[in-house]
Design a protein around this motif. Structure first.
Motif, mmCIF file in Angstrom:
data_model
loop_
_atom_site.group_PDB
_atom_site.id
_atom_site.type_symbol
_atom_site.label_atom_id
_atom_site.label_comp_id
_atom_site.label_asym_id
_atom_site.label_seq_id
_atom_site.Cartn_x
_atom_site.Cartn_y
_atom_site.Cartn_z
ATOM 1 N N ILE A 141 0.794 -1.373 -0.265
ATOM 2 C CA ILE A 141 -0.103 0.078 0.053
ATOM 3 C C ILE A 141 0.900 1.242 0.167
ATOM 4 O O ILE A 141 1.880 1.251 0.352
ATOM 5 N N GLU A 142 0.387 2.377 -0.559
ATOM 6 C CA GLU A 142 1.074 3.536 -0.539
ATOM 7 C C GLU A 142 0.672 4.190 0.499
ATOM 8 O O GLU A 142 -0.185 4.279 1.011
ATOM 9 N N TYR A 143 1.710 5.123 1.010
ATOM 10 C CA TYR A 143 1.599 6.120 2.361
ATOM 11 C C TYR A 143 2.133 7.320 1.708
ATOM 12 O O TYR A 143 3.063 7.552 0.877
ATOM 13 N N ARG A 144 1.738 8.571 2.256
ATOM 14 C CA ARG A 144 2.151 9.766 1.832
ATOM 15 C C ARG A 144 2.958 10.317 3.120
ATOM 16 O O ARG A 144 2.548 10.050 4.481
ATOM 17 N N TYR A 145 3.785 11.397 2.989
ATOM 18 C CA TYR A 145 4.569 12.094 4.241
ATOM 19 C C TYR A 145 4.908 13.511 3.719
ATOM 20 O O TYR A 145 5.011 13.712 2.710
ATOM 21 N N ASP A 146 5.117 14.155 4.641
ATOM 22 C CA ASP A 146 5.613 15.535 4.632
ATOM 23 C C ASP A 146 7.263 15.616 4.298
ATOM 24 O O ASP A 146 7.928 14.635 4.926
ATOM 25 N N ILE A 147 7.524 16.638 3.508
ATOM 26 C CA ILE A 147 8.905 16.930 3.059
ATOM 27 C C ILE A 147 9.338 18.337 3.684
ATOM 28 O O ILE A 147 8.740 19.170 3.398
ATOM 29 N N GLU A 148 10.337 18.397 4.327
ATOM 30 C CA GLU A 148 11.080 19.614 4.682
ATOM 31 C C GLU A 148 12.019 20.232 3.900
ATOM 32 O O GLU A 148 13.180 19.091 3.851
ATOM 33 N N ARG A 149 12.140 21.139 2.810
ATOM 34 C CA ARG A 149 13.238 21.289 2.132
ATOM 35 C C ARG A 149 14.039 22.668 3.046
ATOM 36 O O ARG A 149 13.258 23.621 2.818
ATOM 37 N N ILE A 150 15.239 22.266 3.273
ATOM 38 C CA ILE A 150 15.856 23.199 3.924
ATOM 39 C C ILE A 150 17.024 23.903 3.198
ATOM 40 O O ILE A 150 18.047 23.001 2.675
ATOM 41 N N LYS A 151 17.061 25.143 2.821
ATOM 42 C CA LYS A 151 18.239 25.825 1.954
ATOM 43 C C LYS A 151 18.791 26.913 2.828
ATOM 44 O O LYS A 151 18.473 27.723 3.547
ATOM 45 N N THR A 152 19.998 26.385 2.690
ATOM 46 C CA THR A 152 20.976 27.394 3.750
ATOM 47 C C THR A 152 22.179 27.749 2.953
ATOM 48 O O THR A 152 22.762 27.174 2.138
ATOM 49 N N ILE A 153 22.410 29.299 2.702
ATOM 50 C CA ILE A 153 23.597 29.886 2.124
ATOM 51 C C ILE A 153 24.792 29.180 2.612
ATOM 52 O O ILE A 153 25.087 29.102 3.804
ATOM 53 N N ASP A 154 25.602 28.792 1.709
ATOM 54 C CA ASP A 154 27.052 28.235 1.789
ATOM 55 C C ASP A 154 27.938 29.045 1.630
ATOM 56 O O ASP A 154 29.012 28.837 1.132
ATOM 57 N N PHE A 155 27.816 30.507 2.259
ATOM 58 C CA PHE A 155 28.874 31.440 2.064
ATOM 59 C C PHE A 155 28.821 32.598 3.141
ATOM 60 O O PHE A 155 27.562 32.491 3.663
ATOM 61 N N ASP A 156 30.044 33.135 3.288
ATOM 62 C CA ASP A 156 29.902 34.213 4.535
ATOM 63 C C ASP A 156 29.261 35.442 3.695
ATOM 64 O O ASP A 156 29.955 36.249 2.791
ATOM 65 N N ARG A 157 28.015 35.806 3.934
ATOM 66 C CA ARG A 157 27.467 36.900 3.460
ATOM 67 C C ARG A 157 28.142 38.307 3.615
ATOM 68 O O ARG A 157 28.216 39.055 2.729
ATOM 69 N N ASN A 158 28.531 38.480 4.854
ATOM 70 C CA ASN A 158 28.928 39.584 5.274
ATOM 71 C C ASN A 158 30.402 39.890 4.672
ATOM 72 O O ASN A 158 30.696 40.975 4.153
ATOM 73 N N ARG A 159 31.468 38.711 4.474
ATOM 74 C CA ARG A 159 32.361 38.684 3.746
ATOM 75 C C ARG A 159 32.347 39.283 2.440
ATOM 76 O O ARG A 159 33.106 39.918 1.841
ATOM 77 N N LEU A 160 31.308 38.571 1.566
ATOM 78 C CA LEU A 160 30.945 38.713 0.360
ATOM 79 C C LEU A 160 30.679 40.206 0.189
ATOM 80 O O LEU A 160 31.055 40.894 -1.136
ATOM 81 N N ARG A 161 29.886 40.838 0.925
ATOM 82 C CA ARG A 161 29.527 42.400 0.793
ATOM 83 C C ARG A 161 30.891 43.028 0.682
ATOM 84 O O ARG A 161 30.958 44.012 0.117
ATOM 85 N N ARG A 162 32.079 42.781 1.750
ATOM 86 C CA ARG A 162 32.997 43.439 1.798
ATOM 87 C C ARG A 162 33.866 43.224 0.367
ATOM 88 O O ARG A 162 34.505 44.135 -0.051
ATOM 89 N N VAL A 163 33.784 41.950 -0.299
ATOM 90 C CA VAL A 163 34.374 41.830 -1.412
ATOM 91 C C VAL A 163 33.813 42.596 -2.474
ATOM 92 O O VAL A 163 34.659 43.242 -3.195
ATOM 93 N N ILE A 164 32.796 42.613 -2.556
ATOM 94 C CA ILE A 164 31.913 43.365 -3.597
ATOM 95 C C ILE A 164 32.392 44.996 -3.541
ATOM 96 O O ILE A 164 32.674 45.483 -4.658
ATOM 97 N N LYS A 165 32.303 45.272 -2.448
ATOM 98 C CA LYS A 165 32.868 46.904 -2.140
ATOM 99 C C LYS A 165 34.233 46.834 -2.633
ATOM 100 O O LYS A 165 34.638 47.936 -3.283
#
Length: 216
Positions: A141-165
């Motif tokens: 028999i088939e059963y259904r379940y919930d899926i939690e999709r977690i996306k996390t940035i894989d970089f230092d945002r503050n550092r990247l802002r400094r790099v951009i500047k």
């Protein structure tokens, strides 16, 4: 002229060369067309006739003169390129490398600007998972379940802002140096003919000047 004017003149030469070559590639511009009607051979007493069917609307200039114009342009294009190369040798930095690297710098900033706007997220997809088990009767028999999709940035945002500047600041600094070099670096070259105006008028003026010299 300065380096900026020299590069502008190079572009004008390129456009004129393209226009002149396209003119010659139009077959009507390099051909005359005549028809000889031998009426006298068909009917005694009829006059023969020669008709000029050359497309005069398209044929603005003699083909030989346009060929000469192209040869002159190629010669001047070479002289200008050599003068520009010589002028660059007197600069205190490599202009071509600076321009190319700054293009890449701006390209990197564009990519980083996009990346830095990305955000972490957490989304629950209700009943999107699907699995199968056997029940007590041995049926699958088939059963259904919930899926939690977690996306996390894989970089230092503050550092990247400094790099951009830092990249923006460096790009602006290099751009200022490039602009200054273009305006202040002298190129030992003088255009021997008028390069401003419509392409047709430039070619026409060149042909007229050559005809005057020939007449003298």
């Amino acid at each position: 002229m300065n380096l900026k004017e020299a590069f502008h003149t190079q572009n004008l030469f390129t456009n004129l060369l393209s226009y002149a070559k396209d003119y010659l590639l139009e077959i009507d511009n390099v051909m005359t067309v005549k028809e000889k009607h031998f009426r006298s051979k068909a009917v005694e007493g009829q006059n023969d006739e020669v008709l000029d069917l050359t497309n005069l609307e398209s044929k603005k200039f003699p083909a030989d003169k346009v060929i000469d114009f192209i040869l002159m342009l190629l010669d001047e294009r070479e002289k200008l390129a050599q003068a520009i190369s010589k002028a660059k040798l007197n600069m205190n930095f490599d202009l071509d490398a600076a321009v190319e690297v700054n293009k890449q710098r701006h390209s990197a900033v564009k990519a980083f600007d996009f990346i830095v706007t990305q955000k972490s997220s957490n989304v629950v997809q209700k009943n999107q998972g699907r699995g199968y088990v056997f029940n007590n009767e041995g049926n699958q028999i088939e059963y259904r379940y919930d899926i939690e999709r977690i996306k996390t940035i894989d970089f230092d945002r503050n550092r990247l802002r400094r790099v951009i500047k830092a990249l923006y600041d460096k790009a602006d600094e290099i751009s200022t140096s490039i602009d200054s070099a273009l305006l202040n670096t002298k190129v030992d070259y003088e255009v021997p003919f008028n390069v401003y105006g419509y392409n047709d008028s430039i070619i026409e003026e060149y042909i007229e000047s050559k005809n005057k010299k020939t007449a003298v």
